[in-house]
Design a protein around this motif. Structure first.
Motif, PDB file in Angstrom:
ATOM      1  N   UNK A  36      25.433  -9.828   5.130  1.00 19.94           N
ATOM      2  CA  UNK A  36      24.715 -10.517   6.194  1.00 19.94           C
ATOM      3  C   UNK A  36      23.323  -9.933   6.412  1.00 19.94           C
ATOM      4  N   UNK A  37      23.088  -8.765   5.831  1.00 19.58           N
ATOM      5  CA  UNK A  37      21.809  -8.079   6.031  1.00 19.58           C
ATOM      6  C   UNK A  37      20.926  -8.288   4.808  1.00 19.58           C
ATOM      7  N   UNK A  38      19.701  -8.747   5.044  1.00 22.46           N
ATOM      8  CA  UNK A  38      18.735  -8.965   3.973  1.00 22.46           C
ATOM      9  C   UNK A  38      17.652  -7.893   4.056  1.00 22.46           C
ATOM     10  N   UNK A  39      17.370  -7.253   2.941  1.00 25.57           N
ATOM     11  CA  UNK A  39      16.331  -6.224   2.907  1.00 25.57           C
ATOM     12  C   UNK A  39      14.942  -6.861   2.844  1.00 25.57           C
ATOM     13  N   UNK A  40      14.184  -6.666   3.890  1.00 25.07           N
ATOM     14  CA  UNK A  40      12.792  -7.110   3.939  1.00 25.07           C
ATOM     15  C   UNK A  40      11.960  -5.920   4.404  1.00 25.07           C
ATOM     16  N   UNK A  41      11.453  -5.171   3.443  1.00 24.19           N
ATOM     17  CA  UNK A  41      10.782  -3.920   3.755  1.00 24.19           C
ATOM     18  C   UNK A  41       9.349  -4.140   4.220  1.00 24.19           C
ATOM     19  N   UNK A  42       8.968  -3.322   5.175  1.00 20.03           N
ATOM     20  CA  UNK A  42       7.590  -3.344   5.650  1.00 20.03           C
ATOM     21  C   UNK A  42       6.669  -2.772   4.585  1.00 20.03           C
ATOM     22  N   UNK A  43       5.500  -3.363   4.423  1.00 20.71           N
ATOM     23  CA  UNK A  43       4.538  -2.938   3.409  1.00 20.71           C
ATOM     24  C   UNK A  43       4.185  -1.461   3.553  1.00 20.71           C
ATOM     25  N   UNK A  44       3.951  -1.031   4.788  1.00 20.14           N
ATOM     26  CA  UNK A  44       3.577   0.362   5.030  1.00 20.14           C
ATOM     27  C   UNK A  44       4.722   1.303   4.661  1.00 20.14           C
ATOM     28  N   UNK A  45       5.968   0.895   4.959  1.00 13.29           N
ATOM     29  CA  UNK A  45       7.127   1.726   4.650  1.00 13.29           C
ATOM     30  C   UNK A  45       7.273   1.920   3.144  1.00 13.29           C
ATOM     31  N   UNK A  46       7.093   0.844   2.388  1.00 13.55           N
ATOM     32  CA  UNK A  46       7.227   0.903   0.930  1.00 13.55           C
ATOM     33  C   UNK A  46       6.158   1.815   0.320  1.00 13.55           C
ATOM     34  N   UNK A  47       4.916   1.580   0.684  1.00 16.81           N
ATOM     35  CA  UNK A  47       3.822   2.364   0.095  1.00 16.81           C
ATOM     36  C   UNK A  47       3.868   3.815   0.554  1.00 16.81           C
ATOM     37  N   UNK A  48       4.304   4.037   1.798  1.00 16.84           N
ATOM     38  CA  UNK A  48       4.396   5.401   2.309  1.00 16.84           C
ATOM     39  C   UNK A  48       5.414   6.210   1.512  1.00 16.84           C
ATOM     40  N   UNK A  49       6.530   5.582   1.146  1.00 17.49           N
ATOM     41  CA  UNK A  49       7.545   6.272   0.359  1.00 17.49           C
ATOM     42  C   UNK A  49       6.997   6.673  -1.005  1.00 17.49           C
ATOM     43  N   UNK A  50       6.220   5.772  -1.617  1.00 18.80           N
ATOM     44  CA  UNK A  50       5.658   6.068  -2.936  1.00 18.80           C
ATOM     45  C   UNK A  50       4.626   7.181  -2.838  1.00 18.80           C
ATOM     46  N   UNK A  51       3.732   7.092  -1.874  1.00 17.31           N
ATOM     47  CA  UNK A  51       2.706   8.122  -1.715  1.00 17.31           C
ATOM     48  C   UNK A  51       3.339   9.476  -1.420  1.00 17.31           C
ATOM     49  N   UNK A  52       4.349   9.487  -0.552  1.00 15.60           N
ATOM     50  CA  UNK A  52       5.010  10.738  -0.200  1.00 15.60           C
ATOM     51  C   UNK A  52       5.712  11.342  -1.410  1.00 15.60           C
ATOM     52  N   UNK A  53       6.409  10.513  -2.182  1.00 16.21           N
ATOM     53  CA  UNK A  53       7.128  10.997  -3.363  1.00 16.21           C
ATOM     54  C   UNK A  53       6.171  11.595  -4.388  1.00 16.21           C
ATOM     55  N   UNK A  54       5.070  10.905  -4.628  1.00 15.63           N
ATOM     56  CA  UNK A  54       4.111  11.344  -5.646  1.00 15.63           C
ATOM     57  C   UNK A  54       3.401  12.634  -5.227  1.00 15.63           C
ATOM     58  N   UNK A  55       2.874  12.658  -4.009  1.00 10.98           N
ATOM     59  CA  UNK A  55       2.149  13.846  -3.535  1.00 10.98           C
ATOM     60  C   UNK A  55       3.098  15.032  -3.380  1.00 10.98           C
ATOM     61  N   UNK A  56       4.286  14.781  -2.831  1.00 12.29           N
ATOM     62  CA  UNK A  56       5.256  15.865  -2.615  1.00 12.29           C
ATOM     63  C   UNK A  56       5.672  16.505  -3.938  1.00 12.29           C
ATOM     64  N   UNK A  57       5.897  15.679  -4.958  1.00 12.17           N
ATOM     65  CA  UNK A  57       6.265  16.217  -6.274  1.00 12.17           C
ATOM     66  C   UNK A  57       5.095  16.979  -6.894  1.00 12.17           C
TER      67      UNK A  57
END
Length: 279
Positions: free
Chosen positions: A171-192
């Protein structure tokens, strides 16, 4: 650790040097960010949203590896991305473009920033230590870029795959916020990227006597458990994927122990020689 040939600087002189270091570093980031702005289409379509593509190189690589080891029914070979990315803020895309460009400027300009940091701390170093400036910048930059690649090609796609396909109810559809998606990528890349600077950090901490190889060896098993837990969370439910993620991080940790051992032995040797001279 002050150099005898270096004129002692006052507190205000140090502040002035720090100010110009920050000005030059920020300037190069902004210049590179402006350049990145003109390549925004490539950065967004091919890089930022690359891990969202089921045919992304990482998924194909993991699929071939798991099949090689006999895991023919691995979920990673049937990647689905049942989610959409949406923008809910009026100026969301403009803000995103600016911050992504700045992030690219920081990543690309990292060697220059390191050089500026080295120039700032060099007055507090001996002459024999200053000659390692080039090696410091090259090695640190290499480790950072390896970390960035590891974050982008390993951590990011596996995280996108996990969170994008995870569902507690149909019943739940994943609709991610643009900022949430990009923030995860930026955090993963910089943190690594920062994580892969661990050998350099351990080197300086060992020089200051704050970290010893015995300390790192004592907590090795705890580090291994933490790495395995993180790997289990972000990877598909098969052992091969977890091991692929965990091995580079543990190699980095073991390399840090080696660095700490070499620094500690060198410090003890210099201390013994100094005592012999004084006696």
């Amino acid at each position: 650790m002050a150099d005898k040939n270096t004129k002692e600087m006052s507190f205000l002189d140090h502040l002035e040097e720090l100010r110009w270091m920050l000005v030059r570093s920020v300037s190069i980031i902004l210049v590179l960010a402006i350049i990145a702005f003109f390549f925004s289409d490539f950065i967004f379509t091919d890089i930022l949203f690359g891990p969202k593509d089921p045919d992304f190189i990482t998924y194909r690589f993991f699929c071939k590896v798991t099949q090689f080891f006999g895991f023919t029914d691995s979920d990673i070979c049937n990647v689905e991305m049942p989610f959409i990315i949406q923008n809910t803020d009026m100026g969301g895309q403009v803000s995103l473009l600016i911050w992504v460009s700045i992030t690219v400027g920081f990543v690309v300009g990292f060697p220059f920033i390191l050089w500026e940091v080295w120039k700032f701390i060099s007055p507090a170093l001996y002459s024999k230590e200053k000659k390692y400036a080039g090696a410091f910048v090259i090695i640190s930059s290499f480790l950072f870029f390896i970390g960035v690649l590891f974050g982008y090609f390993i951590i990011t796609p596996l995280s996108v795959y996990f969170f994008g396909s995870f569902s507690t109810s149909t019943e739940i559809v994943n609709e991610f916020n643009l900022e949430s998606y990009t923030s995860m990528i930026k955090t993963s890349v910089i943190a690594c990227g920062v994580l892969f600077e661990l050998p350099i950090i351990i080197y300086f901490l060992s020089k200051m006597g704050l970290v010893t190889p015995e300390f790192l060896k004592k907590y090795r098993k705890y580090a291994l458990v933490i790495v395995l837990i993180v790997s289990a969370v972000i990877t598909p439910p098969d052992v091969i994927s977890q091991v692929i993620v965990a091995i580079p991080i543990m190699i980095l940790y073991e390399f840090s122990i080696l660095i700490s051992s070499l620094v500690t032995r060198k410090e003890l040797k210099e201390l013994k020689e100094s005592k012999k001279i004084n006696s």
